[in-house]
Motif scaffolding. Sequence first.
Motif: not given
Length: 174
Positions: A133-137, A100-115, A64-70
Amino acid sequence: MQDELPETPPTKPRRSPFRRLVLLAIFALTLPFDWGERSSCQGGPRTFTGIEILTERPENGISIAVLVLTPVVLGLLQPRIRNAIAGLLTEFASMLFASLGTMFCFVNAIFAGGIAPSSGRFYPAPWVATLASLLTVIDACQGTVERIRDIVAERKRRSAMAMNDEPAKPSPEP
């Protein structure tokens, strides 16, 4: 009659290389907050923070650090790169890691935080991290477009210079 030089567009200011650093800070500020719920066999749902995601398993935290820091590191290196093609390749790499970092955060927001989590509680931290992360993209995409414009402008400048040169005179034959 004066020889006119090819028209050059006015130089526009470059994007700030620190924009991605600010977005990383926003991402880092979401880590201490609750990111969602996990259910377990030993009881009801248990909330977890972004810091727990990073520290629970070292290999997950490193990836996760590599996805966000790179993207941030590549964005800080960008002003120092003189070769337009190398700059374009670093922006593409930055765009890839940030997406990829955006996808990680989005999937975590959907599944862990749940709708609609069972507790009925909304967890905004993963959504804010997804937005950062999306603004970084988007910043990396903007950098890619700038690098492509630099390449095209350089090619146009070279072709205009070649057209302005006088044709070579043939050498006298003996």
